[in-house]
Scaffold this motif. Structure first.
Motif, short mmCIF file in Angstrom:
data_model
loop_
_atom_site.label_atom_id
_atom_site.label_comp_id
_atom_site.label_asym_id
_atom_site.label_seq_id
_atom_site.Cartn_x
_atom_site.Cartn_y
_atom_site.Cartn_z
N SER A 7 61.93 45.87 12.57
CA SER A 7 60.80 45.13 13.11
C SER A 7 59.88 44.61 12.02
CB SER A 7 60.01 46.02 14.08
OG SER A 7 59.55 47.19 13.42
N PHE A 8 59.77 45.34 10.90
CA PHE A 8 58.86 44.91 9.83
C PHE A 8 59.23 43.52 9.32
CE2 PHE A 8 57.73 44.57 5.31
CZ PHE A 8 56.36 44.78 5.39
N GLY A 9 60.51 43.31 9.10
CA GLY A 9 60.96 42.00 8.62
C GLY A 9 60.66 40.90 9.62
N ILE A 10 60.84 41.20 10.90
CA ILE A 10 60.57 40.20 11.95
C ILE A 10 59.08 39.87 12.00
CG2 ILE A 10 60.72 39.69 14.41
CD1 ILE A 10 63.39 39.79 12.92
N PHE A 11 58.24 40.93 11.88
CA PHE A 11 56.78 40.69 11.89
C PHE A 11 56.37 39.78 10.73
CE2 PHE A 11 56.14 45.08 13.99
CZ PHE A 11 56.42 44.53 15.23
N GLN A 12 56.91 40.09 9.54
CA GLN A 12 56.54 39.29 8.36
C GLN A 12 57.03 37.86 8.49
OE1 GLN A 12 54.45 40.44 5.99
NE2 GLN A 12 54.37 42.23 7.35
N LEU A 13 58.23 37.69 9.05
CA LEU A 13 58.78 36.35 9.22
C LEU A 13 57.91 35.53 10.17
CD1 LEU A 13 61.10 34.31 8.81
CD2 LEU A 13 62.24 35.34 10.80
N ARG A 14 57.55 36.14 11.30
CA ARG A 14 56.72 35.43 12.27
C ARG A 14 55.36 35.09 11.66
NH1 ARG A 14 53.64 37.74 17.66
NH2 ARG A 14 52.54 35.80 18.09
N ARG A 15 54.76 36.07 10.97
CA ARG A 15 53.44 35.84 10.38
C ARG A 15 53.47 34.70 9.37
NH1 ARG A 15 50.28 40.98 8.17
NH2 ARG A 15 50.39 41.39 10.41
N ALA A 16 54.53 34.67 8.56
CA ALA A 16 54.64 33.63 7.53
C ALA A 16 54.79 32.24 8.16
CB ALA A 16 55.81 33.92 6.61
N ILE A 17 55.69 32.14 9.15
CA ILE A 17 55.94 30.84 9.78
C ILE A 17 54.70 30.36 10.53
CG2 ILE A 17 57.32 29.64 11.51
CD1 ILE A 17 59.64 31.47 10.80
N GLU A 18 54.09 31.27 11.30
CA GLU A 18 52.89 30.88 12.04
C GLU A 18 51.74 30.53 11.10
OE1 GLU A 18 52.38 32.31 16.51
OE2 GLU A 18 51.98 33.89 15.06
N GLY A 19 51.63 31.31 10.02
CA GLY A 19 50.55 31.04 9.08
C GLY A 19 50.64 29.65 8.47
N ILE A 20 51.87 29.21 8.21
CA ILE A 20 52.07 27.89 7.60
C ILE A 20 51.88 26.77 8.62
CG2 ILE A 20 53.78 26.37 6.52
CD1 ILE A 20 55.03 28.91 5.28
N PHE A 21 52.52 26.90 9.78
CA PHE A 21 52.62 25.76 10.70
C PHE A 21 51.60 25.77 11.84
CE2 PHE A 21 56.96 25.93 8.89
CZ PHE A 21 57.00 24.64 8.38
N SER A 22 50.76 26.80 11.94
CA SER A 22 49.77 26.80 13.03
C SER A 22 48.44 26.19 12.61
CB SER A 22 49.54 28.23 13.52
OG SER A 22 48.86 29.00 12.53
N GLY A 23 48.20 26.14 11.29
CA GLY A 23 46.91 25.63 10.82
C GLY A 23 45.89 26.72 10.58
N VAL A 24 46.31 27.98 10.60
CA VAL A 24 45.36 29.08 10.45
C VAL A 24 44.88 29.20 9.01
CG1 VAL A 24 47.05 30.90 9.97
CG2 VAL A 24 44.89 31.48 11.09
N ILE A 25 45.70 28.78 8.05
CA ILE A 25 45.32 28.89 6.64
C ILE A 25 44.51 27.66 6.21
CG2 ILE A 25 46.18 29.08 4.27
CD1 ILE A 25 48.64 30.49 5.42
N ILE A 26 45.08 26.50 6.40
CA ILE A 26 44.38 25.24 6.13
C ILE A 26 44.73 24.24 7.23
CG2 ILE A 26 44.31 25.51 3.62
CD1 ILE A 26 46.72 23.60 3.47
N PRO A 27 43.88 23.23 7.46
CA PRO A 27 44.24 22.20 8.44
C PRO A 27 45.57 21.54 8.09
CG PRO A 27 41.94 22.00 7.78
CD PRO A 27 42.56 23.01 6.86
N LEU A 28 46.35 21.24 9.11
CA LEU A 28 47.68 20.68 8.86
C LEU A 28 47.61 19.31 8.20
CD1 LEU A 28 49.57 21.68 12.14
CD2 LEU A 28 49.43 22.90 9.97
N HIS A 29 46.47 18.62 8.32
CA HIS A 29 46.35 17.31 7.68
C HIS A 29 46.26 17.42 6.15
CE1 HIS A 29 45.55 15.89 11.77
NE2 HIS A 29 45.86 14.70 11.33
N PHE A 30 46.15 18.64 5.63
CA PHE A 30 46.19 18.84 4.19
C PHE A 30 47.63 18.90 3.68
CE2 PHE A 30 41.91 20.11 2.46
CZ PHE A 30 41.19 19.72 3.57
#
Length: 273
Positions: free
Chosen positions: A181-204
């Motif tokens: 499960s740890f690997g799955i959690f990290q994978l989801r967090r990484a993908i969501e972090g990049i493509f959801s806009g939580v880190i920076i606005p997607l227009h960047f």
């Protein structure tokens, strides 16, 4: 309908009670959220102070601070972790009992997630909303408060919550196959972090990466409601299209969730119990 809620609401109440029982955890979580906000403020202040432009990729400094505050609000209103529940059930062996009970396991996880959202509203969303109001007294935050926008924002939040639930649920079903499960959690967090806009606005993003993000469901769970309340959509028709796109992703993810469930449920390996 009454019997339906009578069957599943206890899962929401139990989740709320569990959170309250661990008060220290709740306090640490709230403090971490506020510390993260302060950190984000100083990072973006340094970026804008050292930039030759007052507006970067369509965002002024005030616009960026508004975005950062809204990210925390929308994240708290839509953050669910069905994959965490699934992992816990597999490790403890509780999933074996859950699967033979006369209840729908996915619906059970959905109502547990609703309990988490209520806790988020009480312990974080209300305080951060009060903070937003206080800040708005001194700073002209870039938000729109017309009735159509507010109603669209509320509807978009409900869609976003459902989208993030199904994404987490599908990732959780992968644990049936891998156990790790740890690997799955990290994978989801990484993908969501990049493509959801939580880190920076997607227009960047570079144009090619932004186009990829447009065709993935992750931005529907965070970026879309934020853009609605910030007034980034030019017309009400644009907002309607955005809501319809969210609704489309709910249907797609629901179908995928049902499909994956049928494929993996017979391969379940129970570790505890």
């Amino acid at each position: 309908m009454h019997s339906f809620f009578k069957k599943y609401l206890p899962f929401s109440k139990a989740q709320m009670q569990e959170f309250v029982n661990y008060r220290a955890h709740a306090v640490v979580w709230v403090l971490m959220e506020f510390m993260f906000l302060v950190l984000q403020y100083f990072i973006w202040k340094a970026i804008y102070d050292n930039s030759p432009n007052d507006v970067i990729n369509g965002y002024s400094f005030i616009g960026m601070i508004t975005y950062v505050l809204l990210v925390r609000v929308v994240s708290s209103l839509t953050f669910v972790m069905p994959s965490g529940y699934i992992s816990d059930d597999i490790r403890s062996g509780a999933i074996a009992m859950n699967l033979i009970k006369p209840i729908n396991y996915r619906t059970q996880l959905f109502f547990k997630s609703l309990g988490d959202i209520v806790n988020s509203i009480v312990f974080f969303v209300i305080p951060i909303t009060i903070t937003l109001v206080i800040v708005a007294l001194f700073v002209d935050l870039e938000m729109t408060f017309t009735l159509p926008v507010i109603l669209a924002f509320i509807l978009s939040i409900l869609f976003a919550f459902t989208i993030r639930f199904f994404i987490g649920y599908i990732f959780g079903l992968i644990i049936f196959l891998t156990i790790n499960s740890f690997g799955i959690f990290q994978l989801r967090r990484a993908i969501e972090g990049i493509f959801s806009g939580v880190i920076i606005p997607l227009h960047f993003f570079p144009e090619w990466l932004y186009q990829i993000a447009l065709f993935l469901p992750f931005m529907q769970g965070l970026y879309v409601p934020i853009r609605i309340i910030m007034g980034n959509y030019e017309t009400n028709l644009d907002i309607l299209y955005a809501l319809l796109f969210q609704a489309m992703w709910i249907v797609i993810l629901y179908v995928l969730a049902v499909f994956f469930w049928k494929k993996v449920v017979h391969r379940l390996v129970v570790l505890g119990g």
